[in-house]
Design a protein around this motif. Structure first.
Motif, mmCIF file in Angstrom:
data_model
loop_
_atom_site.group_PDB
_atom_site.id
_atom_site.type_symbol
_atom_site.label_atom_id
_atom_site.label_comp_id
_atom_site.label_asym_id
_atom_site.label_seq_id
_atom_site.Cartn_x
_atom_site.Cartn_y
_atom_site.Cartn_z
ATOM 1 N N UNK A 93 0.835 -1.198 0.000
ATOM 2 C CA UNK A 93 0.000 0.000 0.000
ATOM 3 C C UNK A 93 0.872 1.252 0.000
ATOM 4 N N UNK A 94 1.901 1.265 0.818
ATOM 5 C CA UNK A 94 2.751 2.454 0.901
ATOM 6 C C UNK A 94 3.625 2.644 -0.336
ATOM 7 N N UNK A 95 3.915 1.569 -1.071
ATOM 8 C CA UNK A 95 4.752 1.720 -2.263
ATOM 9 C C UNK A 95 3.970 2.161 -3.498
ATOM 10 N N UNK A 96 2.659 1.966 -3.503
ATOM 11 C CA UNK A 96 1.882 2.313 -4.698
ATOM 12 C C UNK A 96 0.988 3.529 -4.512
ATOM 13 N N UNK A 97 0.743 3.938 -3.274
ATOM 14 C CA UNK A 97 -0.132 5.088 -3.036
ATOM 15 C C UNK A 97 0.658 6.249 -2.437
ATOM 16 N N UNK A 98 0.403 7.441 -2.950
ATOM 17 C CA UNK A 98 1.005 8.660 -2.428
ATOM 18 C C UNK A 98 -0.030 9.327 -1.527
ATOM 19 N N UNK A 99 0.117 9.136 -0.232
ATOM 20 C CA UNK A 99 -0.863 9.637 0.741
ATOM 21 C C UNK A 99 -1.049 11.152 0.654
ATOM 22 N N UNK A 100 0.028 11.900 0.421
ATOM 23 C CA UNK A 100 -0.080 13.365 0.317
ATOM 24 C C UNK A 100 -0.925 13.768 -0.891
ATOM 25 N N UNK A 101 -0.682 13.126 -2.021
ATOM 26 C CA UNK A 101 -1.459 13.422 -3.223
ATOM 27 C C UNK A 101 -2.933 13.091 -3.005
ATOM 28 N N UNK A 102 -3.202 11.937 -2.403
ATOM 29 C CA UNK A 102 -4.584 11.538 -2.156
ATOM 30 C C UNK A 102 -5.284 12.535 -1.244
ATOM 31 N N UNK A 103 -4.577 13.024 -0.242
ATOM 32 C CA UNK A 103 -5.170 14.008 0.666
ATOM 33 C C UNK A 103 -5.448 15.322 -0.064
ATOM 34 N N UNK A 104 -4.522 15.770 -0.906
ATOM 35 C CA UNK A 104 -4.716 16.995 -1.688
ATOM 36 C C UNK A 104 -5.927 16.877 -2.614
ATOM 37 N N UNK A 105 -6.155 15.690 -3.150
ATOM 38 C CA UNK A 105 -7.244 15.457 -4.105
ATOM 39 C C UNK A 105 -8.557 15.083 -3.426
ATOM 40 N N UNK A 106 -8.557 15.046 -2.100
ATOM 41 C CA UNK A 106 -9.741 14.643 -1.342
ATOM 42 C C UNK A 106 -10.196 13.235 -1.750
ATOM 43 N N UNK A 107 -9.214 12.387 -2.047
ATOM 44 C CA UNK A 107 -9.500 11.032 -2.521
ATOM 45 C C UNK A 107 -9.658 10.077 -1.344
ATOM 46 N N UNK A 108 -10.417 9.026 -1.596
ATOM 47 C CA UNK A 108 -10.690 8.035 -0.560
ATOM 48 C C UNK A 108 -10.253 6.654 -1.050
ATOM 49 N N UNK A 109 -9.361 6.013 -0.302
ATOM 50 C CA UNK A 109 -8.926 4.666 -0.651
ATOM 51 C C UNK A 109 -10.038 3.697 -0.267
ATOM 52 N N UNK A 110 -10.602 3.045 -1.257
ATOM 53 C CA UNK A 110 -11.700 2.102 -1.027
ATOM 54 C C UNK A 110 -11.198 0.680 -0.791
ATOM 55 N N UNK A 111 -10.058 0.327 -1.408
ATOM 56 C CA UNK A 111 -9.582 -1.046 -1.309
ATOM 57 C C UNK A 111 -8.090 -1.109 -1.568
ATOM 58 N N UNK A 112 -7.382 -1.840 -0.756
ATOM 59 C CA UNK A 112 -6.021 -2.307 -1.035
ATOM 60 C C UNK A 112 -5.973 -3.724 -0.488
ATOM 61 N N UNK A 113 -5.888 -4.684 -1.379
ATOM 62 C CA UNK A 113 -5.927 -6.077 -0.940
ATOM 63 C C UNK A 113 -5.144 -6.965 -1.897
ATOM 64 N N UNK A 114 -4.451 -7.945 -1.316
ATOM 65 C CA UNK A 114 -3.815 -8.974 -2.123
ATOM 66 C C UNK A 114 -4.883 -9.984 -2.500
ATOM 67 N N UNK A 115 -4.856 -10.400 -3.742
ATOM 68 C CA UNK A 115 -5.802 -11.398 -4.243
ATOM 69 C C UNK A 115 -5.189 -12.057 -5.461
ATOM 70 N N UNK A 116 -5.807 -13.119 -5.905
ATOM 71 C CA UNK A 116 -5.343 -13.748 -7.135
ATOM 72 C C UNK A 116 -5.849 -12.916 -8.316
ATOM 73 N N UNK A 117 -5.203 -13.115 -9.451
ATOM 74 C CA UNK A 117 -5.629 -12.404 -10.652
ATOM 75 C C UNK A 117 -7.070 -12.762 -11.019
#
Length: 168
Positions: free
Chosen positions: A78-102
């Motif tokens: 999660x920390x390697x693919x998401x930029x928390x500062x950018x998401x906060x600036x954009x008022x974005x909401x993380x709905x899902x980060x999960x490991x799963x099969x393809x």
């Protein structure tokens, strides 16, 4: 003056030599029928003359059995693919980060995500981010009420693709 004439003469001679070799090569290049005397030359090949391989070997092999879905060695996190500062600036909401099969990701993202290059049991990191104010996409412009769904190869951290949909 004599020295200048010799240089001009040498350059002219070099130019004529290069042009002659080029013209010779162009005039005598193959016409594509070099193998006309062989039996294969008369075989007409069409786009559908070979059977379609509907079960090609995937490039990204399955790894769910070897690594499990919660391995600590994954490069995609999660920390390697998401930029928390950018998401906060954009008022974005993380709905899902999960490991799963393809295979599970395809069920989440829809049939547009289907590719034969990834094995069904390959572990991926699925990420969904909702942008209520819209997302400015460099190619498509502003996508209003955007739900961005992305897929990362858990083992390598490589971005494998995703999609953008407008939420109502």
């Amino acid at each position: 003056m004599n020295r200048i004439n010799k240089k001009i003469h040498s350059l002219s001679l070099a130019f004529v030599l290069v042009a002659s070799v080029g013209a010779y090569a162009f005039a005598f290049q193959g016409d594509g029928n070099e193998g006309a005397g062989t039996s294969d030359a008369n075989v007409e090949v069409k786009a559908d003359s070979k059977p379609l391989n509907d079960k090609p070997e995937p490039i990204l092999k399955g790894n769910a059995d070897q690594s499990g879905l919660q391995s600590q060695s994954f490069k995609a996190t999660k920390s390697s693919v998401l930029d928390e500062n950018y998401l906060e600036e954009q008022n974005a909401e993380v709905k899902l980060t999960a490991y799963m099969t393809y295979e599970e990701f395809v069920k989440l993202a829809g049939d547009d995500a289907v590719t034969t290059e990834i094995a069904k049991d390959r572990v991926v990191l699925a990420v969904q981010v909702y942008y209520p104010n819209g997302l400015e996409h460099p190619r498509f412009g502003l996508i209003k009420n955007c739900l961005a769904t992305g897929m990362y190869d858990a083992e390598t951290g490589e971005y494998l693709g995703g999609n953008f949909t407008t939420m109502k």
